[in-house]
Design a protein around this motif. Structure first.
Motif, short mmCIF file in Angstrom:
data_model
loop_
_atom_site.label_atom_id
_atom_site.label_comp_id
_atom_site.label_asym_id
_atom_site.label_seq_id
_atom_site.Cartn_x
_atom_site.Cartn_y
_atom_site.Cartn_z
N SER A 95 50.76 90.23 14.01
CA SER A 95 51.17 91.63 14.06
C SER A 95 49.96 92.57 14.10
CB SER A 95 52.06 91.97 12.86
OG SER A 95 51.31 91.91 11.65
N LYS A 96 48.79 92.08 13.75
CA LYS A 96 47.58 92.90 13.75
C LYS A 96 47.03 93.14 15.15
CE LYS A 96 44.26 91.63 11.14
NZ LYS A 96 43.27 90.77 10.46
N TYR A 97 47.50 92.34 16.10
CA TYR A 97 46.85 92.33 17.42
C TYR A 97 47.75 92.86 18.53
CZ TYR A 97 43.80 89.23 14.79
OH TYR A 97 42.96 88.71 13.84
N ASP A 98 47.17 93.67 19.38
CA ASP A 98 47.86 94.14 20.57
C ASP A 98 47.50 93.28 21.78
OD1 ASP A 98 49.19 96.26 19.44
OD2 ASP A 98 47.57 97.68 19.78
N VAL A 99 46.27 92.77 21.79
CA VAL A 99 45.76 92.00 22.93
C VAL A 99 45.35 90.61 22.44
CG1 VAL A 99 44.08 91.89 24.81
CG2 VAL A 99 44.92 94.12 24.01
N ILE A 100 45.87 89.60 23.11
CA ILE A 100 45.54 88.22 22.76
C ILE A 100 45.04 87.50 24.00
CG2 ILE A 100 46.42 86.01 21.93
CD1 ILE A 100 48.48 87.61 20.31
N PHE A 101 43.80 87.03 23.94
CA PHE A 101 43.24 86.18 24.98
C PHE A 101 43.56 84.73 24.61
CE2 PHE A 101 41.02 90.02 25.78
CZ PHE A 101 40.53 89.97 27.08
N ASP A 123 55.76 84.11 18.59
CA ASP A 123 56.47 85.07 19.41
C ASP A 123 55.48 86.18 19.76
OD1 ASP A 123 58.10 86.87 20.67
OD2 ASP A 123 59.41 87.25 18.94
N LEU A 124 55.09 86.25 21.02
CA LEU A 124 54.10 87.22 21.46
C LEU A 124 54.75 88.41 22.17
CD1 LEU A 124 51.35 84.73 22.69
CD2 LEU A 124 51.65 85.76 20.42
N SER A 125 55.98 88.66 21.86
CA SER A 125 56.70 89.78 22.47
C SER A 125 55.93 91.08 22.27
CB SER A 125 58.09 89.93 21.85
OG SER A 125 58.87 88.79 22.10
N GLY A 126 55.80 91.84 23.34
CA GLY A 126 55.12 93.13 23.27
C GLY A 126 53.61 93.05 23.30
#
Length: 273
Positions: A95-101, A123-126
């Motif tokens: 939940s801390k991250y907006d962008v995940i590589f 769950d990487l929704s959003g």
């Protein structure tokens, strides 16, 4: 007295981290990866360093053997039985991250099985999901399609892929990739689109043959090509007829990207089947 109490109350809220009109702190970027031979790890570290991002590794409970054939045999067996490897728990608050590589090696045309397990558990929704991968010949495009299917509510952005034979190119290519994607500031080279393809001539056919020579998984004949100028050389996009390789049936046609840098021999950078 009342004014003093009001002032003290406001100061207390500020100390506690509450403020009026203050913007919420931007979420951090996470780089998460699986690597068997350290190639993907090298790319992950390069990205994380340039972004100042957090870095986490996907680790199988039962690691794959370093031997290539043993890894292939185990992976094939798992695929046939519908088994994905157990992985160690990741101590990550997504939940801390907006962008995940998300980084992985390509096995059988897509991300390696430990990444399949990871994607089944989160769950990487959003989220903005940025794939990067290492491979023998290709697989970025096909793995991105699988990522989109596996995480349909994530925003899967254009990814980066590099052949294991071209790891020396990683620092420059990652720099350009991150700048082109707007993840870091700086100048980058925006390449022109490839023009319409034309039938290969003898010289272009020789460039293709030299680029793929010695790679056992490519047995093909170039049929058409387009080219564009890149910094320090030329890039070709060949359409080739797949003649089959190592007892593998032909896949019909393939796209093969080839670069020829000034003073260097042709080398292919990616195959799209």
């Amino acid at each position: 007295m009342k004014n003093i109490k009001l002032i003290m109350a406001i100061v207390g809220m500020l100390v506690a981290g509450v403020s009026f009109g203050q913007k919420k702190e931007a979420a951090k970027t996470l780089v998460v990866y699986y690597s068997q031979t350290s190639n993907t790890k090298t790319v992950a570290q390069e990205i994380a360093t340039r972004l100042g991002a957090d870095l986490k590794e996907i680790v199988p409970v039962k690691p794959y053997d370093g031997d290539f054939q043993a890894t292939i045999s185990r992976s094939m067996k798992d695929r046939q039985e519908g088994v994905t490897p157990e992985i160690q728990a990741l101590d990550v608050d997504f939940s801390k991250y907006d962008v995940i590589f998300l980084g992985y090696p390509i096995w059988f045309g897509t991300y390696a099985p430990p990444v399949e397990t990871f994607l089944s558990q989160v769950d990487l929704s959003g989220k903005k999901l940025v794939p990067f991968c290492t491979f023998g010949s290709g697989g970025l495009d096909s793995s991105v399609k699988d990522l989109t299917t596996k995480q349909p509510k994530a925003q899967v952005l254009p990814g980066y892929g590099v052949r294991a034979a071209r790891m020396k190119a990683v620092p420059h290519e990652v720099d350009q990739f991150l700048k082109a994607g707007g993840f870091i500031k700086g100048n980058y080279t925006k390449l022109d689109a490839f023009p319409e393809q034309h039938a290969v001539n003898a010289e272009e056919s020789a460039i293709f043959d030299k680029a793929v020579d010695g790679y056992p998984m490519i047995h093909a004949k170039a049929e058409s090509v387009a080219q564009r100028t890149i910094p320090g050389g030329v890039e070709y996009l060949f359409t080739a007829k797949d003649l089959g390789a190592q007892q593998m049936p032909s896949s019909g046609s393939m796209k093969v990207y080839v670069i020829v840098l000034d003073g260097q021999a042709p080398e292919f950078t990616q195959v799209v089947r």
